[in-house]
Design an enzyme around this catalytic site. Structure first.
Site, mmCIF file in Angstrom:
data_model
loop_
_atom_site.group_PDB
_atom_site.id
_atom_site.type_symbol
_atom_site.label_atom_id
_atom_site.label_comp_id
_atom_site.label_asym_id
_atom_site.label_seq_id
_atom_site.Cartn_x
_atom_site.Cartn_y
_atom_site.Cartn_z
ATOM 1 N N ARG A 112 0.848 -1.184 0.000
ATOM 2 C CA ARG A 112 0.000 0.000 0.000
ATOM 3 C C ARG A 112 0.885 1.237 0.000
ATOM 4 O O ARG A 112 2.026 1.198 0.455
ATOM 5 C CB ARG A 112 -0.918 0.008 1.219
ATOM 6 C CG ARG A 112 -0.188 -0.027 2.545
ATOM 7 C CD ARG A 112 -1.161 -0.181 3.699
ATOM 8 N NE ARG A 112 -0.478 -0.279 4.980
ATOM 9 C CZ ARG A 112 -1.088 -0.500 6.121
ATOM 10 N NH1 ARG A 112 -2.397 -0.645 6.148
ATOM 11 N NH2 ARG A 112 -0.407 -0.577 7.250
ATOM 12 N N ASP A 153 1.097 5.659 0.686
ATOM 13 C CA ASP A 153 0.489 6.737 1.457
ATOM 14 C C ASP A 153 -0.596 7.428 0.636
ATOM 15 O O ASP A 153 -0.599 7.371 -0.594
ATOM 16 C CB ASP A 153 1.550 7.779 1.839
ATOM 17 C CG ASP A 153 2.639 7.205 2.738
ATOM 18 O OD1 ASP A 153 2.370 6.193 3.415
ATOM 19 O OD2 ASP A 153 3.748 7.763 2.750
ATOM 20 N N TYR A 165 10.989 3.555 -5.909
ATOM 21 C CA TYR A 165 10.158 4.756 -5.902
ATOM 22 C C TYR A 165 10.929 5.910 -6.534
ATOM 23 O O TYR A 165 12.157 5.956 -6.488
ATOM 24 C CB TYR A 165 9.794 5.169 -4.473
ATOM 25 C CG TYR A 165 8.703 4.367 -3.830
ATOM 26 C CD1 TYR A 165 7.364 4.781 -3.886
ATOM 27 C CD2 TYR A 165 8.996 3.194 -3.129
ATOM 28 C CE1 TYR A 165 6.355 4.058 -3.271
ATOM 29 C CE2 TYR A 165 7.991 2.461 -2.507
ATOM 30 C CZ TYR A 165 6.682 2.896 -2.579
ATOM 31 O OH TYR A 165 5.678 2.172 -1.971
ATOM 32 N N ARG A 202 8.982 9.528 1.836
ATOM 33 C CA ARG A 202 8.649 10.940 2.014
ATOM 34 C C ARG A 202 9.432 11.554 3.169
ATOM 35 O O ARG A 202 9.832 12.721 3.110
ATOM 36 C CB ARG A 202 7.150 11.091 2.232
ATOM 37 C CG ARG A 202 6.316 10.736 0.993
ATOM 38 C CD ARG A 202 4.846 10.637 1.347
ATOM 39 N NE ARG A 202 4.369 11.877 1.928
ATOM 40 C CZ ARG A 202 3.274 11.954 2.699
ATOM 41 N NH1 ARG A 202 2.584 10.861 2.993
ATOM 42 N NH2 ARG A 202 2.903 13.133 3.176
#
Length: 220
Positions: A19, A21, A80, A166
């Site tokens: 999953r 954010d 990512y 992040r």
């Protein structure tokens, strides 16, 4: 997935590779489902699903895998990308993080290289999650320039914690602004305290771009 259940005319459980954010995008996501019945034409499945899915979701490929394959637990690496820009552009505001002022990307890359020397990333993890370990192995972490106003941070690891990318980006931005040194960045990791790291960067500029698996997992 309603589209899959509609196509197969039975209830189907779909398991995703993980999953992300809220607000984060995925240019590639992997999921698996179990099906008992006649052998499916994987090309036909992909075509039919794309006819049923909404415009913002598409199926690139459907492949057969071993019966015990798992989209989440068999993944060996994930990658990512996080995009920042120094220019205002109404057409990419949903996919970029706009930065004001100059950043020292050389220093940011020096700090990013320090990530390879550690495995416990508690400092970059969302608090009070249900994960059993904060151990991750990062194999790539680098800022590269896309064009005159855009930079991208690419990071690859065997697994990621919630909010991890992040939080890392937000802390590296502090290094780029001169508010934190490379040594400070190392200390943030070593303290294993989320409160010592920088503010998490906004979610809209983060993209999951790849999930890797052992090739022997696939049948075709």
């Amino acid at each position: 997935m309603k589209a899959l259940a509609t196509f197969l005319r039975r209830e189907i459980e779909v398991i995703g590779a993980g999953r992300t954010d809220a607000g984060v995008h995925a240019t590639l996501m992997v999921a698996h489902f179990d099906f008992e019945g006649d052998t499916l034409d994987v090309e036909l499945v992909a075509d039919k699903l794309n006819r049923l899915l909404p415009p913002d979701i598409s199926v690139y490929q459907v492949r057969r895998v071993k019966s015990d394959a798992h989209a989440r637990f068999d993944a060996t690496a994930r990658t990512y990308k996080y995009y920042i820009t120094t220019s205002k552009n109404p057409f990419n505001r949903q996919y970029r993080c706009r930065i004001h002022g100059n950043l020292d990307f050389k220093r940011m890359n020096e700090a990013a290289q320090e990530l390879f020397g550690y495995s416990d990333f508690t400092s970059f993890s969302k608090l009070h999650t249900d994960v059993k370990t904060n151990i991750c192995r990062i194999t790539m972490a680098e800022w590269t320039q896309v064009d005159e106003v855009t930079w991208v941070f690419t990071i690859r690891a065997d697994r990621f914690l919630r909010n991890m990318v992040r939080a890392i980006v937000g802390t590296l931005l502090e290094v780029g602004r001169g508010k934190m040194t490379v040594q400070d960045f190392k200390q943030v990791i070593e303290l294993q305290d989320r409160g010592k790291a920088g503010t998490s960067a906004p979610g809209q500029a983060l993209f999951l771009v790849n999930v890797e698996y052992p090739e022997n997992l696939f049948i075709d």
